[in-house]
Design a protein around this motif. Structure first.
Motif, PDB file in Angstrom:
ATOM      1  N   THR A 102      -1.692   2.466  -0.507  1.00 55.34           N
ATOM      2  CA  THR A 102      -1.681   3.614  -1.339  1.00 55.34           C
ATOM      3  C   THR A 102      -3.319   4.186  -2.015  1.00 55.34           C
ATOM      4  O   THR A 102      -3.431   5.404  -1.909  1.00 55.34           O
ATOM      5  CB  THR A 102      -1.234   3.844  -1.897  1.00 55.34           C
ATOM      6  N   LYS A 143       5.127   7.658   6.084  1.00 53.93           N
ATOM      7  CA  LYS A 143       5.610   6.368   6.484  1.00 53.93           C
ATOM      8  C   LYS A 143       5.509   5.022   7.099  1.00 53.93           C
ATOM      9  O   LYS A 143       6.752   4.939   7.695  1.00 53.93           O
ATOM     10  CB  LYS A 143       7.710   6.567   5.749  1.00 53.93           C
ATOM     11  N   ASN A 176       1.765  -3.849  10.141  1.00 56.48           N
ATOM     12  CA  ASN A 176       1.890  -4.112   8.902  1.00 56.48           C
ATOM     13  C   ASN A 176       0.458  -3.611   8.052  1.00 56.48           C
ATOM     14  O   ASN A 176      -0.109  -2.626   8.036  1.00 56.48           O
ATOM     15  CB  ASN A 176       2.602  -4.705   7.626  1.00 56.48           C
ATOM     16  N   PRO A 193       5.657   0.042   6.852  1.00 53.46           N
ATOM     17  CA  PRO A 193       7.212  -0.306   5.856  1.00 53.46           C
ATOM     18  C   PRO A 193       7.160  -1.102   4.049  1.00 53.46           C
ATOM     19  O   PRO A 193       6.409  -2.173   4.192  1.00 53.46           O
ATOM     20  CB  PRO A 193       8.708  -1.007   7.240  1.00 53.46           C
ATOM     21  N   GLU A 194       7.687  -0.463   3.610  1.00 51.89           N
ATOM     22  CA  GLU A 194       8.153  -1.036   2.221  1.00 51.89           C
ATOM     23  C   GLU A 194       6.829  -1.012   1.643  1.00 51.89           C
ATOM     24  O   GLU A 194       6.737  -1.640   0.896  1.00 51.89           O
ATOM     25  CB  GLU A 194       8.806  -2.827   2.400  1.00 51.89           C
ATOM     26  N   GLN A 195       5.823   0.066   1.710  1.00 47.36           N
ATOM     27  CA  GLN A 195       4.983   0.569   0.980  1.00 47.36           C
ATOM     28  C   GLN A 195       4.148   0.412  -0.356  1.00 47.36           C
ATOM     29  O   GLN A 195       3.680  -0.135  -0.970  1.00 47.36           O
ATOM     30  CB  GLN A 195       3.974   1.570   1.863  1.00 47.36           C
ATOM     31  N   GLN A 196       5.428   0.454  -0.886  1.00 47.05           N
ATOM     32  CA  GLN A 196       5.617   0.487  -2.588  1.00 47.05           C
ATOM     33  C   GLN A 196       5.006  -0.903  -3.172  1.00 47.05           C
ATOM     34  O   GLN A 196       5.087  -0.980  -4.151  1.00 47.05           O
ATOM     35  CB  GLN A 196       6.752   1.337  -2.923  1.00 47.05           C
ATOM     36  N   THR A 202       0.853   7.410   4.132  1.00 53.05           N
ATOM     37  CA  THR A 202       1.967   7.674   3.198  1.00 53.05           C
ATOM     38  C   THR A 202       3.090   8.221   3.514  1.00 53.05           C
ATOM     39  O   THR A 202       4.255   7.787   3.260  1.00 53.05           O
ATOM     40  CB  THR A 202       1.220   7.534   1.975  1.00 53.05           C
ATOM     41  N   VAL A 241       4.292   7.068  -3.385  1.00 53.28           N
ATOM     42  CA  VAL A 241       5.377   6.753  -1.217  1.00 53.28           C
ATOM     43  C   VAL A 241       7.011   7.235  -1.952  1.00 53.28           C
ATOM     44  O   VAL A 241       7.732   7.842  -0.686  1.00 53.28           O
ATOM     45  CB  VAL A 241       5.021   5.346  -1.769  1.00 53.28           C
ATOM     46  N   ASP A 242       7.435   6.707  -2.767  1.00 52.79           N
ATOM     47  CA  ASP A 242       8.392   6.347  -3.026  1.00 52.79           C
ATOM     48  C   ASP A 242       9.218   7.280  -4.034  1.00 52.79           C
ATOM     49  O   ASP A 242       9.261   6.625  -4.615  1.00 52.79           O
ATOM     50  CB  ASP A 242       9.703   5.834  -2.514  1.00 52.79           C
TER      51      ASP A 242
END
Length: 411
Positions: free
Chosen positions: A310, A297, A270, A300-303, A294, A30-31
């Motif tokens: 994911t 994005k 979300n 939001p703040e998927q991690q 993923t 994701v990030d």
């Protein structure tokens, strides 16, 4: 050397590490920056966890009260010196470092509860003992309610599972579930209709079983009056409380009843893309770092809280099943080990740990697939967040140490 390692539960340790590393891989997808930070937090957690493992078990028992007071102090302090995140004043921010004290309060509350239950004066059948146990749990709940952090309050229900194992009546769970259901139903159905239905049900019950139950008329009438009064109060107050909730919290509840598409630009956004991501993964998934939702994005703040989507998109049904099985095995293993402990202190710590993990696991996955409102509950060891990973890791290593001592006591 073999004697030193004998007594360590390697299965529990392996499951913990595997879930944490699998989580880091998904966070990195994701990030990448968050994935790197989470790896650093895991190394910090392992270092502190190993240090915790070297501490004598009596240390946790002797200083349980001090840890509990420190936990309450941190929860109270965040109300004055904390920072707002997603509508809750629940974080300390010092430079680039953030700490959510509730993660440490979960451990300190478990330590205090375990220490009290292990004391010679404790008797679960005694109302005073039960009241003190409830007080230990409810004091941090009140401080968390003031933040307010609804998700963490729900997680604290886990301690009642530990009390149930020690002999608390299961009727308290039934009563609690009844009033929760009554609260939710009263949002949509007028209170006078609910009160009429309850009164009719009680009258019918008394009439049908009048010959099978030994009734004390005065006590039964008093009980019925109290029960109907409390039920009526909950039913009447429910719509008022709901209408006065912040808009985003109210919409999160409405999403369950009316669907996420109606609130696609607000509270349902979300969830809508989370379901899209999970559904698009199919059976085998799209492959690591190949998820379009993923990569785009869209969540939001998927991690953090929504990291499970994911897994669904990149690893598919197979990956989700494996992850759920890993959590199930870890939680079941902790419950099993807790049941084999010789001391009440170690047993309550094990039950508290397993039950808290279970509540987090159940609520997080439930909200990601739309079966529970979004309440900001991370997936243990898996979601991005240093406080969460550190808190759960310390809890794991404390119980590993208690279990190690218990096993070596038998050798």
């Amino acid at each position: 050397m073999n004697k030193i390692f004998r007594g360590i539960d390697w299965l529990m340790l392996f499951l913990y590490l595997f879930i944490a590393l699998f989580g880091i891989a998904n966070i990195y997808s994701v990030d990448s920056s968050s994935g790197t930070k989470q790896l650093i937090w895991l190394l910090i957690s392992l270092t502190l966890g190993t240090s915790t493992f070297l501490v004598r078990p009596k240390f946790f028992e002797n200083f349980a009260g001090l840890f509990y007071i420190l936990g309450l102090f941190l929860l109270a302090g965040v109300l004055f010196f904390g920072s707002y995140v997603n509508g809750a004043k629940a974080w300390y921010r010092i430079g680039g470092f953030s700490l959510q004290p509730v993660e440490l309060a979960k451990i300190s509350t478990a330590l205090m509860l375990a220490n009290y239950i292990d004391s010679p004066n404790f008797n679960i059948k005694n109302n005073q003992s039960l009241a003190i146990s409830f007080l230990i749990i409810f004091i941090p709940i009140v401080l968390i309610l003031l933040q307010p952090d609804v998700g963490s309050i729900l997680v604290f229900i886990a301690y009642f599972i530990a009390l149930y194992r020690e002999g608390m009546t299961g009727w308290l769970f039934v009563i609690g579930f009844y009033f929760l259901l009554l609260f939710l139903v009263s949002i949509w159905i007028p209170s006078w209709i609910i009160i009429l239905i309850l009164a009719s049900f009680i009258i019918a019950f008394l009439f049908i079983f009048r010959k099978k139950i030994r009734w004390n008329q005065q006590i039964n009438i008093l009980f019925i009056i109290i029960f109907l009064s409390i039920s009526s109060l909950v039913s009447i107050c429910s719509p008022f409380i709901f209408e006065n909730l912040p808009k985003h919290q109210k919409e999160r509840i409405l999403v369950l009843y009316e669907g996420e598409r109606k609130y696609r630009d607000t509270a349902g956004y979300n969830l809508l893309y989370s379901k899209t991501a999970i559904g698009s993964g199919g059976f085998w998934g799209k492959g690591y770092k190949q998820g379009s939702v993923t990569a785009g994005k869209f969540v939001p703040e998927q991690q953090t809280d929504y990291i499970f989507c994911t897994v669904g998109e990149e690893w598919g049904f197979v990956g989700c099943t494996i992850l759920i099985c890993l959590y199930t095995c870890l939680i079941a293993r902790i419950y099993y080990l807790a049941e084999t402990q010789k001391s009440a202190f170690s047993r309550v710590m094990g039950y508290s740990l397993a039950s808290i993990l279970f509540m987090h696991f159940l609520i997080n996955i439930g909200m990601v697939i739309g079966l529970f409102p979004t309440v900001g509950i991370p997936l243990p060891f898996f979601s991005y967040g240093g406080s969460s990973l550190l808190g759960f890791s310390l809890f794991i290593f404390i119980f590993l140490r208690l279990n190690y001592s218990d096993r070596n006591r038998l050798i």
